[in-house]
Design a protein around this motif. Structure first.
Motif, PDB file in Angstrom:
ATOM      1  N   MET A  67       0.861  -1.180   0.000  1.00 27.51           N
ATOM      2  CA  MET A  67       0.000   0.000   0.000  1.00 27.51           C
ATOM      3  C   MET A  67       0.902   1.235   0.000  1.00 27.51           C
ATOM      4  SD  MET A  67      -3.099  -0.974   2.612  1.00 27.51           S
ATOM      5  CE  MET A  67      -4.260   0.245   1.944  1.00 27.51           C
ATOM      6  N   MET A 114       0.969   3.498   3.068  1.00 22.51           N
ATOM      7  CA  MET A 114       1.546   2.962   4.313  1.00 22.51           C
ATOM      8  C   MET A 114       2.627   1.957   3.920  1.00 22.51           C
ATOM      9  SD  MET A 114      -2.088   1.282   5.542  1.00 22.51           S
ATOM     10  CE  MET A 114      -1.380   0.615   7.029  1.00 22.51           C
ATOM     11  N   HIS A 131       2.284  -3.741   4.645  1.00 24.93           N
ATOM     12  CA  HIS A 131       1.773  -5.042   4.183  1.00 24.93           C
ATOM     13  C   HIS A 131       2.578  -5.557   3.002  1.00 24.93           C
ATOM     14  CE1 HIS A 131      -1.714  -3.365   6.276  1.00 24.93           C
ATOM     15  NE2 HIS A 131      -1.772  -2.408   5.370  1.00 24.93           N
ATOM     16  N   MET A 139      -6.477  -4.959   3.500  1.00 22.88           N
ATOM     17  CA  MET A 139      -7.342  -3.854   3.933  1.00 22.88           C
ATOM     18  C   MET A 139      -7.753  -2.999   2.749  1.00 22.88           C
ATOM     19  SD  MET A 139      -4.749  -1.276   5.966  1.00 22.88           S
ATOM     20  CE  MET A 139      -5.750   0.195   5.764  1.00 22.88           C
TER      21      MET A 139
HETATM   22 CU   LIG Z   1      -2.832  -0.706   4.876  1.00 24.53          CU
END
Ligand SMILES: [Cu+2]
Length: 142
Positions: free
Chosen positions: A86, A89, A93, A116
């Motif tokens: 991602m 972020m 992940h 997510m």
């Molecule tokens: Cu995330």
């Protein structure tokens, strides 16, 4: 300040970006690919298409890449890696680079864990004889 000191100070200032620009794998550029389903040139002699096998949703999605010669014959002589993360972020992940597996039909498949909702990126690296031929990124929202 003496001229020598000023010169050495300027030297430090200008030397620093050169040091930072030393290539590392984290700084390799992944240009955004054209949309899934389109033919994307791969070197001079090939093209590929890519896309999820189904509309992605939370959980495991399967990315499929198919490589063809310019005259439309399937080609399985490349190695392909995918790295999902991602962008908002970065690293949270990240799958790290994973090798696509070849299906019996000759498609390259990679399961991707979409854990997510939000912005996602898959970075592709196409290798031939161990050399990166093409890098590209697919950005999408989940
Ligand atoms: Cu995330």
């Amino acid at each position: 300040m003496s001229k020598v000191l000023i010169a050495s100070f300027l030297g430090m200032v200008f030397a620093t970006p050169v040091i930072l620009a030393a290539p590392t794998s984290a700084q390799v550029d992944y240009p955004t690919l054209s949309k899934p389903g389109r033919k994307v040139p791969l070197g001079k002699d090939h093209y590929f298409t890519y896309g999820f096998t189904q509309q992605p949703k939370l959980g495991t999605a399967v990315m499929r890449v198919e490589v063809f010669t310019q005259d439309g014959k399937r080609d399985t002589s490349f190695a392909i890696q995918g790295d999902a993360d991602m962008p908002s972020m970065r690293g949270a992940h990240s799958s790290g680079p994973k090798a696509f597996a070849l299906s019996k039909k000759g498609a390259y498949l990679l399961p991707v864990q979409l854990v997510m909702p939000g912005d996602w990126e898959i970075r592709f690296t196409f290798l031939k004889n161990g050399q990166a031929v093409l890098r590209g990124a697919y950005l999408f929202d989940l």
